[in-house]
Write a protein that holds these residues in place. Structure first.
Motif, PDB file in Angstrom:
ATOM      1  N   MET A   1       0.870  -1.170   0.000  1.00  0.00           N
ATOM      2  CA  MET A   1       0.000   0.000   0.000  1.00  0.00           C
ATOM      3  C   MET A   1       0.909   1.223   0.000  1.00  0.00           C
ATOM      4  O   MET A   1       1.782   1.351   0.851  1.00  0.00           O
ATOM      5  CB  MET A   1      -0.887   0.021   1.238  1.00  0.00           C
ATOM      6  CG  MET A   1      -1.752   1.251   1.375  1.00  0.00           C
ATOM      7  SD  MET A   1      -2.732   1.132   2.914  1.00  0.00           S
ATOM      8  CE  MET A   1      -3.661   2.635   2.832  1.00  0.00           C
ATOM      9  N   TYR A   2       0.703   2.087  -0.988  1.00  0.00           N
ATOM     10  CA  TYR A   2       1.420   3.353  -1.070  1.00  0.00           C
ATOM     11  C   TYR A   2       0.457   4.467  -0.737  1.00  0.00           C
ATOM     12  O   TYR A   2      -0.676   4.468  -1.239  1.00  0.00           O
ATOM     13  CB  TYR A   2       1.979   3.575  -2.481  1.00  0.00           C
ATOM     14  CG  TYR A   2       3.071   2.611  -2.846  1.00  0.00           C
ATOM     15  CD1 TYR A   2       4.407   2.931  -2.639  1.00  0.00           C
ATOM     16  CD2 TYR A   2       2.766   1.363  -3.398  1.00  0.00           C
ATOM     17  CE1 TYR A   2       5.416   2.041  -2.968  1.00  0.00           C
ATOM     18  CE2 TYR A   2       3.767   0.474  -3.735  1.00  0.00           C
ATOM     19  CZ  TYR A   2       5.086   0.816  -3.522  1.00  0.00           C
ATOM     20  OH  TYR A   2       6.079  -0.063  -3.843  1.00  0.00           O
ATOM     21  N   ILE A   3       0.878   5.398   0.119  1.00  0.00           N
ATOM     22  CA  ILE A   3       0.052   6.577   0.382  1.00  0.00           C
ATOM     23  C   ILE A   3       0.834   7.803  -0.054  1.00  0.00           C
ATOM     24  O   ILE A   3       2.063   7.841   0.040  1.00  0.00           O
ATOM     25  CB  ILE A   3      -0.398   6.693   1.864  1.00  0.00           C
ATOM     26  CG1 ILE A   3       0.784   6.909   2.797  1.00  0.00           C
ATOM     27  CG2 ILE A   3      -1.219   5.479   2.279  1.00  0.00           C
ATOM     28  CD1 ILE A   3       0.372   7.323   4.202  1.00  0.00           C
ATOM     29  N   PHE A   4       0.105   8.787  -0.548  1.00  0.00           N
ATOM     30  CA  PHE A   4       0.722  10.022  -1.023  1.00  0.00           C
ATOM     31  C   PHE A   4      -0.128  11.206  -0.600  1.00  0.00           C
ATOM     32  O   PHE A   4      -1.353  11.148  -0.640  1.00  0.00           O
ATOM     33  CB  PHE A   4       0.852  10.016  -2.550  1.00  0.00           C
ATOM     34  CG  PHE A   4       1.242  11.358  -3.104  1.00  0.00           C
ATOM     35  CD1 PHE A   4       2.553  11.799  -2.999  1.00  0.00           C
ATOM     36  CD2 PHE A   4       0.307  12.169  -3.697  1.00  0.00           C
ATOM     37  CE1 PHE A   4       2.915  13.054  -3.486  1.00  0.00           C
ATOM     38  CE2 PHE A   4       0.662  13.418  -4.190  1.00  0.00           C
ATOM     39  CZ  PHE A   4       1.971  13.861  -4.093  1.00  0.00           C
ATOM     40  N   GLY A   5       0.563  12.292  -0.233  1.00  0.00           N
ATOM     41  CA  GLY A   5      -0.129  13.535   0.065  1.00  0.00           C
ATOM     42  C   GLY A   5      -0.963  13.436   1.327  1.00  0.00           C
ATOM     43  O   GLY A   5      -0.795  12.547   2.158  1.00  0.00           O
ATOM     44  N   GLY A   6      -1.879  14.373   1.446  1.00  0.00           N
ATOM     45  CA  GLY A   6      -2.739  14.432   2.612  1.00  0.00           C
ATOM     46  C   GLY A   6      -2.505  15.721   3.380  1.00  0.00           C
ATOM     47  O   GLY A   6      -1.671  16.553   3.008  1.00  0.00           O
ATOM     48  N   CYS A   7      -3.241  15.872   4.437  1.00  0.00           N
ATOM     49  CA  CYS A   7      -3.171  17.069   5.260  1.00  0.00           C
ATOM     50  C   CYS A   7      -2.976  16.639   6.717  1.00  0.00           C
ATOM     51  O   CYS A   7      -3.739  15.828   7.238  1.00  0.00           O
ATOM     52  CB  CYS A   7      -4.457  17.881   5.103  1.00  0.00           C
ATOM     53  SG  CYS A   7      -4.387  19.490   5.881  1.00  0.00           S
TER      54      CYS A   7
END
Length: 137
Positions: free
Chosen positions: A85-91
């Motif tokens: 699982m790759y996650i990118f960006g966000g706040c």
């Protein structure tokens, strides 16, 4: 109802949330991040846990995650590629980010790893976006 029993029951299912991200790997739906409303505040959910919903059994399980743990965030996008699982960006508490993190969903360790930008220009910080896998990329 006994408060200790209520706490135990609340850990048997993922908390309601908004701004989370999710991927499917084999027959498991993995849910990470996001926030929930408590009174008049929005509170980030723990960043060191991932919830897995077994689509065949209809049950939840939580896994605690060591490693280079990303900050608690909402609005992160994710994808599943080759069992990761790759996650990118966000706040997060400091605003939008352009960081990338990865976790192996198949080894049973659920250890976060930060992906360091190597070549070219990095995308600008952002949240509330989407991603997909096309031809294994």
């Amino acid at each position: 109802m006994d408060s200790a029993f209520e706490r135990h029951c609340s850990e048997l299912v993922a908390r309601e949330r908004s701004g989370h991200t999710a991927v499917v790997e084999d027959s498991l739906l993995y849910v990470w991040g996001g926030y929930m409303s408590v009174a008049d505040d929005e509170v980030f959910l723990p960043n060191d846990e991932i919830w897995a919903y077994d689509l065949e059994q209809g049950s939840w399980k939580v896994f605690h995650m060591p490693g280079e743990v990303p900050p608690s965030m909402s609005g992160t996008c994710s994808c599943s590629l080759d069992g990761h699982m790759y996650i990118f960006g966000g706040c997060d508490d400091f605003g939008q980010t352009n960081q990338i993190y990865c976790v192996n969903l198949t080894d049973g360790k659920y250890t976060w790893r930060k992906i360091t930008h190597q070549v070219g220009s990095a995308p600008s910080p952002r949240d509330k976006l989407s991603s997909w896998v096309y031809k294994g990329r």
